[in-house]
Design a protein around this motif. Structure first.
Motif, short mmCIF file in Angstrom:
data_model
loop_
_atom_site.label_atom_id
_atom_site.label_comp_id
_atom_site.label_asym_id
_atom_site.label_seq_id
_atom_site.Cartn_x
_atom_site.Cartn_y
_atom_site.Cartn_z
N ASP A 1 46.86 50.30 35.37
CA ASP A 1 47.37 49.15 36.11
C ASP A 1 46.65 47.87 35.72
OD1 ASP A 1 49.25 50.50 38.17
OD2 ASP A 1 47.42 51.70 38.22
N ALA A 2 45.49 48.00 35.08
CA ALA A 2 44.75 46.85 34.57
C ALA A 2 43.74 47.35 33.55
CB ALA A 2 44.05 46.09 35.68
N VAL A 3 43.38 46.47 32.61
CA VAL A 3 42.32 46.73 31.65
C VAL A 3 41.27 45.63 31.82
CG1 VAL A 3 41.68 46.95 29.23
CG2 VAL A 3 43.85 47.89 30.02
N VAL A 4 40.03 46.03 32.02
CA VAL A 4 38.91 45.10 32.19
C VAL A 4 38.07 45.18 30.92
CG1 VAL A 4 36.86 44.54 33.55
CG2 VAL A 4 38.90 45.45 34.68
N HIS A 5 37.87 44.04 30.24
CA HIS A 5 37.21 44.13 28.93
C HIS A 5 36.53 42.83 28.55
CE1 HIS A 5 40.32 41.91 26.60
NE2 HIS A 5 41.14 42.36 27.54
N HIS A 6 35.89 42.87 27.37
CA HIS A 6 34.98 41.84 26.88
C HIS A 6 35.66 40.76 26.06
CE1 HIS A 6 35.77 44.72 23.80
NE2 HIS A 6 35.18 43.99 22.89
N ALA A 49 35.16 42.84 39.83
CA ALA A 49 35.91 43.75 40.70
C ALA A 49 36.87 42.97 41.59
CB ALA A 49 34.95 44.57 41.54
N LYS A 50 36.42 41.86 42.13
CA LYS A 50 37.29 41.03 42.98
C LYS A 50 38.47 40.49 42.18
CE LYS A 50 37.16 37.01 46.07
NZ LYS A 50 36.31 35.93 46.64
N SER A 51 38.21 40.06 40.95
CA SER A 51 39.28 39.55 40.09
C SER A 51 40.27 40.65 39.74
CB SER A 51 38.68 38.96 38.81
OG SER A 51 37.79 37.91 39.10
N CYS A 52 39.76 41.82 39.50
CA CYS A 52 40.63 42.95 39.19
C CYS A 52 41.57 43.23 40.37
CB CYS A 52 39.80 44.17 38.84
SG CYS A 52 40.77 45.54 38.21
N TRP A 53 41.02 43.19 41.56
CA TRP A 53 41.84 43.41 42.74
C TRP A 53 42.93 42.34 42.86
CZ3 TRP A 53 42.60 47.55 45.42
CH2 TRP A 53 43.25 47.49 46.65
N SER A 54 42.60 41.10 42.55
CA SER A 54 43.58 40.01 42.58
C SER A 54 44.71 40.27 41.58
CB SER A 54 42.91 38.68 42.25
OG SER A 54 41.92 38.35 43.20
N VAL A 55 44.37 40.73 40.40
CA VAL A 55 45.37 41.03 39.38
C VAL A 55 46.28 42.17 39.82
CG1 VAL A 55 45.64 42.01 37.07
CG2 VAL A 55 44.08 40.09 37.43
N LEU A 56 45.70 43.18 40.46
CA LEU A 56 46.49 44.32 40.92
C LEU A 56 47.44 43.93 42.05
CD1 LEU A 56 43.71 47.06 40.95
CD2 LEU A 56 45.56 46.83 39.29
N SER A 98 31.61 49.00 41.57
CA SER A 98 32.26 48.01 42.42
C SER A 98 33.75 48.30 42.55
CB SER A 98 32.05 46.60 41.86
OG SER A 98 30.68 46.25 41.87
N LEU A 99 34.38 48.72 41.46
CA LEU A 99 35.81 49.04 41.51
C LEU A 99 36.07 50.32 42.29
CD1 LEU A 99 36.90 48.11 37.89
CD2 LEU A 99 37.65 47.01 40.00
N ALA A 100 35.18 51.31 42.12
CA ALA A 100 35.36 52.59 42.82
C ALA A 100 35.35 52.40 44.33
CB ALA A 100 34.29 53.57 42.39
N GLU A 101 34.61 51.40 44.81
CA GLU A 101 34.57 51.13 46.24
C GLU A 101 35.93 50.67 46.77
OE1 GLU A 101 31.53 48.25 46.82
OE2 GLU A 101 29.88 49.62 46.31
N GLU A 102 36.80 50.19 45.87
CA GLU A 102 38.14 49.74 46.26
C GLU A 102 39.16 50.88 46.14
OE1 GLU A 102 38.63 46.87 47.48
OE2 GLU A 102 36.85 45.73 46.90
N ASP A 103 38.69 52.11 45.99
CA ASP A 103 39.56 53.28 45.88
C ASP A 103 40.45 53.20 44.64
OD1 ASP A 103 40.38 55.80 46.67
OD2 ASP A 103 42.04 55.04 47.88
N ILE A 104 39.86 52.79 43.54
CA ILE A 104 40.55 52.70 42.25
C ILE A 104 39.99 53.76 41.32
CG2 ILE A 104 40.87 51.25 40.21
CD1 ILE A 104 40.71 48.82 42.11
N GLU A 105 40.88 54.47 40.61
CA GLU A 105 40.42 55.40 39.58
C GLU A 105 39.96 54.60 38.37
OE1 GLU A 105 41.88 58.75 36.38
OE2 GLU A 105 43.34 57.93 37.80
N VAL A 106 38.73 54.83 37.94
CA VAL A 106 38.15 54.10 36.82
C VAL A 106 37.99 55.05 35.63
CG1 VAL A 106 36.11 52.88 35.98
CG2 VAL A 106 36.93 52.47 38.31
N VAL A 107 38.44 54.61 34.47
CA VAL A 107 38.14 55.29 33.21
C VAL A 107 37.40 54.29 32.32
CG1 VAL A 107 40.14 56.83 33.38
CG2 VAL A 107 40.35 54.69 32.11
#
Length: 361
Positions: free
Chosen positions: A265-270, A322-329, A223-232
């Motif tokens: 630019d952001a960390v997504v975690h549990h 993914a939507k929330s991550c985009w909001s944070v960015l 979902s994040l990759a669709e927003e042209d974000i590099e994911v690790v």
């Protein structure tokens, strides 16, 4: 263990002898942060969490009160399983101070038995006070055997929480600067060189292995990759092959998060405390999908600082994450508050200064 490693290293660097004691399965990780490791029990964390003392299955909790009870009981079982080895160790090698993680109840019992100072060391900013009574009930046989009415009170509590996140119940509190204590490996250039675009790190800690949550992590990454974000993706090595197969081209595996986080630019975690604090230390905004009710409470406090956006477990679909991550960015306020909290962390005394406090004890 990672949260205690900086202080243990500082004590050792000051010329004192230090042992770190934990479960057998944790010993290799202790060695990887260059500390002498002692095994207390070969019982796995999985068995302690899922079975009572008689080997009967334990139902997974739901809700905050049940989670606190379950947490206190299994950490109590861990303490009970550790005591024989601790008594054997301290019969041969007597410590002058015992430092225990905030739910390492065996540390309190062995320190009081030896009549030496007991220091309780936070490993995150979760509130522990609702857990202790359940651990005390689980440890009733051990407390009776040692002639104790309840769990001993620490002589000092070391708190690593930034002021905006602290929940302080102890009277004798020593704030200490949070310093990431990850195990390390070969560092590659991509880990420390910022990308030209936006980079997001995803991790669910050991849950990706324990809970077999490969599908969830893959869907979030896609979902994040669709927003042209590099994911690790930071994941245990036993889970990495399956994730790499399903997400070719991504950097996936055990990452030195202290090195990688500042490039993100952001960390997504549990909602793990070590992950949260590592991101805060780097001044990086977060999107949190808590893995338990206990973590929900601390994650909500983190969100109230303005440095993170937290979703409840019912809300945490890959699409909404993914939507929330985009909001944070897109909202610079998350970054501003994260940087401010990083500055607050940097103002606390470093572990080498806390060594002097332990020496005075």
């Amino acid at each position: 263990m990672f949260a205690l490693a900086p202080l243990a290293t500082a004590v050792r660097n000051a010329g004192h002898q230090v042992f770190m004691a934990a479960t057998e399965e944790t010993v290799p990780t202790i060695a990887q942060v260059n500390l002498p490791a002692i095994s207390l029990t070969d019982r796995s964390l999985h068995s302690l969490i899922s079975e009572d003392r008689n080997g009967n299955p334990v139902a997974l909790p739901s809700g905050l009160e049940e989670s606190q009870r379950h947490c206190g009981e299994w950490f109590g079982r861990l303490a009970a399983a550790s005591l024989d080895a601790l008594f054997e160790l301290t019969n041969e090698w007597r410590p002058d101070v015992v430092v225990g993680g905030k739910l390492s109840y065996a540390a309190a019992l062995i320190a009081r038995t030896l009549n030496v100072p007991y220091v309780r060391h936070a490993w995150d900013f979760d509130d522990y006070v609702g857990i202790d009574p359940h651990a005390s009930r689980e440890l009733r046989p051990e407390l009776d055997g040692l002639g104790l009415d309840d769990l001993p009170t620490p002589d000092l509590f070391i708190d690593i929480s930034p002021s905006d996140l602290a929940v302080r119940h102890a009277t004798e509190i020593q704030p200490m600067r949070w310093i990431p204590g990850n195990k390390q490996g070969k560092v590659l250039p991509w880990m420390y060189i910022p990308t030209s675009g936006r980079r997001v790190c995803i991790t669910s800690g050991n849950r990706v292995s324990v809970m077999q949550s490969h599908d969830f992590i893959c869907e979030v990454a896609e979902s994040l990759a669709e927003e042209d974000i590099e994911v690790v993706i930071a994941a245990p090595e036993d889970a990495a092959p399956e994730l790499r197969r399903r997400l070719p081209g991504l950097n996936i595996g055990w990452l030195p998060l202290d090195v990688v986080a500042p490039t993100c630019d952001a960390v997504v975690h549990h909602g793990g405390g070590v992950t949260s604090l590592t991101a805060l230390n780097a001044g990086v905004p977060q999107v949190v999908f808590p893995g338990s009710s206990i973590q929900e409470e601390s994650s909500e406090r983190l969100a109230r600082t303005g440095a993170a956006l937290t979703l409840t477990r019912s809300e945490a679909t890959p699409e909404l994450i993914a939507k929330s991550c985009w909001s944070v960015l897109e909202d610079p306020e998350y970054k501003r508050r994260s940087v401010q909290l990083a500055r607050d962390i940097a103002e606390f005394p470093t572990p080498d200064l806390i060594v002097r406090t332990l020496e005075r004890l």
